[in-house]
Design a protein around this motif. Structure first.
Motif, mmCIF file in Angstrom:
data_model
loop_
_atom_site.group_PDB
_atom_site.id
_atom_site.type_symbol
_atom_site.label_atom_id
_atom_site.label_comp_id
_atom_site.label_asym_id
_atom_site.label_seq_id
_atom_site.Cartn_x
_atom_site.Cartn_y
_atom_site.Cartn_z
ATOM 1 N N VAL A 117 5.985 19.408 16.251
ATOM 2 C CA VAL A 117 6.725 20.579 16.409
ATOM 3 C C VAL A 117 7.129 20.564 18.105
ATOM 4 C CG1 VAL A 117 6.088 21.825 14.493
ATOM 5 C CG2 VAL A 117 4.763 21.974 16.708
ATOM 6 N N ALA A 118 6.208 19.697 18.774
ATOM 7 C CA ALA A 118 6.320 19.759 20.243
ATOM 8 C C ALA A 118 7.679 19.277 20.682
ATOM 9 C CB ALA A 118 5.215 19.151 20.757
ATOM 10 N N ALA A 149 13.891 8.123 18.572
ATOM 11 C CA ALA A 149 13.482 9.309 19.011
ATOM 12 C C ALA A 149 13.011 9.199 20.460
ATOM 13 C CB ALA A 149 12.461 10.046 18.115
ATOM 14 N N ALA A 150 12.135 8.076 20.741
ATOM 15 C CA ALA A 150 11.706 7.785 21.979
ATOM 16 C C ALA A 150 12.674 7.360 22.839
ATOM 17 C CB ALA A 150 10.533 6.683 22.027
ATOM 18 N N ALA A 151 13.928 7.091 22.519
ATOM 19 C CA ALA A 151 15.055 6.615 23.509
ATOM 20 C C ALA A 151 15.883 7.904 23.534
ATOM 21 C CB ALA A 151 15.831 5.373 22.708
ATOM 22 N N LEU A 152 15.991 8.732 22.676
ATOM 23 C CA LEU A 152 16.884 9.810 22.726
ATOM 24 C C LEU A 152 15.996 11.100 23.689
ATOM 25 C CD1 LEU A 152 17.766 10.691 19.051
ATOM 26 C CD2 LEU A 152 19.518 10.446 21.171
ATOM 27 N N PHE A 153 14.767 10.858 23.785
ATOM 28 C CA PHE A 153 13.992 11.979 24.337
ATOM 29 C C PHE A 153 13.194 11.368 25.516
ATOM 30 C CE2 PHE A 153 14.465 13.724 20.133
ATOM 31 C CZ PHE A 153 15.076 14.949 20.394
ATOM 32 N N ILE A 182 6.261 12.212 20.580
ATOM 33 C CA ILE A 182 6.590 11.158 19.868
ATOM 34 C C ILE A 182 5.698 10.023 19.830
ATOM 35 C CG2 ILE A 182 8.265 9.171 19.741
ATOM 36 C CD1 ILE A 182 10.254 11.455 20.832
ATOM 37 N N GLN A 183 5.031 9.746 21.226
ATOM 38 C CA GLN A 183 4.021 8.821 21.447
ATOM 39 C C GLN A 183 2.744 9.077 20.406
ATOM 40 O OE1 GLN A 183 3.533 8.982 25.698
ATOM 41 N NE2 GLN A 183 5.083 7.377 26.140
ATOM 42 N N ASP A 184 2.350 10.132 20.634
ATOM 43 C CA ASP A 184 1.316 10.947 19.418
ATOM 44 C C ASP A 184 1.428 10.356 18.246
ATOM 45 O OD1 ASP A 184 -0.153 11.584 21.571
ATOM 46 O OD2 ASP A 184 0.333 13.714 21.195
ATOM 47 N N LEU A 185 2.801 10.451 17.551
ATOM 48 C CA LEU A 185 3.103 10.241 16.277
ATOM 49 C C LEU A 185 3.159 8.511 16.132
ATOM 50 C CD1 LEU A 185 6.427 12.446 15.586
ATOM 51 C CD2 LEU A 185 3.951 12.460 14.251
ATOM 52 N N GLN A 186 3.503 7.912 17.090
ATOM 53 C CA GLN A 186 3.316 6.407 17.132
ATOM 54 C C GLN A 186 1.903 5.929 16.928
ATOM 55 O OE1 GLN A 186 5.612 5.677 20.667
ATOM 56 N NE2 GLN A 186 7.261 4.957 19.514
ATOM 57 N N ALA A 187 1.049 6.710 17.842
ATOM 58 C CA ALA A 187 -0.631 6.131 17.768
ATOM 59 C C ALA A 187 -1.020 6.633 16.193
ATOM 60 C CB ALA A 187 -1.040 7.090 18.542
#
Length: 317
Positions: free
Chosen positions: A161-162, A224-228, A238-243
């Motif tokens: 949600v962040a 998403a990482a590219a968009l934001f 997004i990095q937390d989700l990748q982890a």
């Protein structure tokens, strides 16, 4: 009206249904306590302010009444998590604390998650760790819970949600407008989003339009990482989700990603997740991060957890 009829949305268990429920309840409590989650039994009624925190959704679902003893407004718990936040704050601990519960709750209306207004909420919550390992721990415990209920082949859907919050922080929207936008995202309604953006001048219209459609396998996280890339808070989310994706792959847990997922309650602040099985039409269990939820009790701590309706699932298992 027949005197034995129950109010709409209120149900009960009897006979073999009640016995099966009790057997599963005992197995779940054994599972949670063996994993170090201490059992708590919060009261059915508390002062309204303690139950609602800052959640309009909890407020709408809470039965309220005037206490004839104190003259103060009381509420019947519609969600256990605010009560766990109070219990944790009262302990005033800086250590990791783990809690579990299986309690009846009462809601003014059923929602997209609960079938009735009187579910029995089972869950576990972990306080004091902001590490991804804590989220993985509660997700694994959620899956173990569903296995006890004979539900396997589960797919975990994850979001954060962040990302949404990072976009909202740049917009000039009042609380009602933000609530409306959250509602649009919760229903994944691109047409309603288009109407909303026509009615309100948004700084990040294109990103909201992209976010509501961002779902799929782990490759969507790179997109998403590219968009934001220009939004540090969203990029960190997004990095937390990748982890967590890497951690779950190592445990052979099947996951998909829905970056528009906001969950039911506004107190969620980070990673959120839901469990799905092909034999059920909606989420079986759900949870996520709600860091700082105990702030109003004087103890702002990292927290994550999950819950599900044991009464419903015990009848389906």
């Amino acid at each position: 009206m027949k005197t034995w009829q129950l109010p709409e949305g209120i149900d009960e268990l009897s006979g073999n249904q009640a016995l099966n429920f009790e057997m599963l309840r005992r197995q779940l409590i054994d599972l949670y306590t063996d994993k170090g989650f201490g059992l708590v039994i919060p009261p059915m009624v508390e002062h309204v302010d303690s139950l609602l925190l800052t959640s309009d959704s909890v407020n709408e679902k809470t039965f309220k009444f005037l206490d004839p003893v104190s003259g103060k407004m009381l509420g019947v718990h519609a969600d256990i998590t605010p009560q766990i936040a109070r219990i944790d704050a009262r302990r005033a601990s800086n250590d990791i604390e783990k809690y579990c519960y299986i309690n009846s709750i009462l809601q003014t209306r059923a929602d997209d998650f609960y079938d009735s207004r009187s579910p029995i909420q089972a869950g576990a919550e972990l306080y004091g760790s902001n590490d991804i390992s804590a989220d993985v721990e509660v997700i694994e415990l959620m899956l173990d819970s569903l296995k006890i209920l004979s539900i396997e082949s589960v797919v975990i859907s994850l979001g954060n949600v962040a990302i949404f919050d990072a976009l909202i922080a740049q917009e000039n929207l009042d609380s009602d407008q933000t609530t409306e936008l959250r509602h649009i995202f919760s229903h994944r309604s691109s047409p309603d989003l288009a109407t909303f953006t026509q009615q309100h001048s948004l700084v990040n219209t294109a990103l909201f339009e992209a976010l509501i459609k961002l779902e799929g396998e782990c490759a969507v996280l790179d997109q998403a990482a590219a968009l934001f890339a220009d939004f540090p808070d969203a990029l960190k989310a997004i990095q937390d989700l990748q982890a967590i994706d890497q951690a779950l792959k190592g445990k052979n847990i099947q996951a998909s990603y829905d970056l528009a997922e906001l969950q039911t309650y506004e107190y969620h602040t980070g990673i959120v997740f839901s469990a799905y099985n092909q034999n059920y039409s909606k989420a079986l269990a759900q949870g996520g991060r709600y860091n700082g939820i105990g702030e109003s009790f004087g103890q702002s701590r990292a927290a994550t957890g999950f819950s599900f309706d044991l009464k419903f699932l015990s009848q389906s298992s």
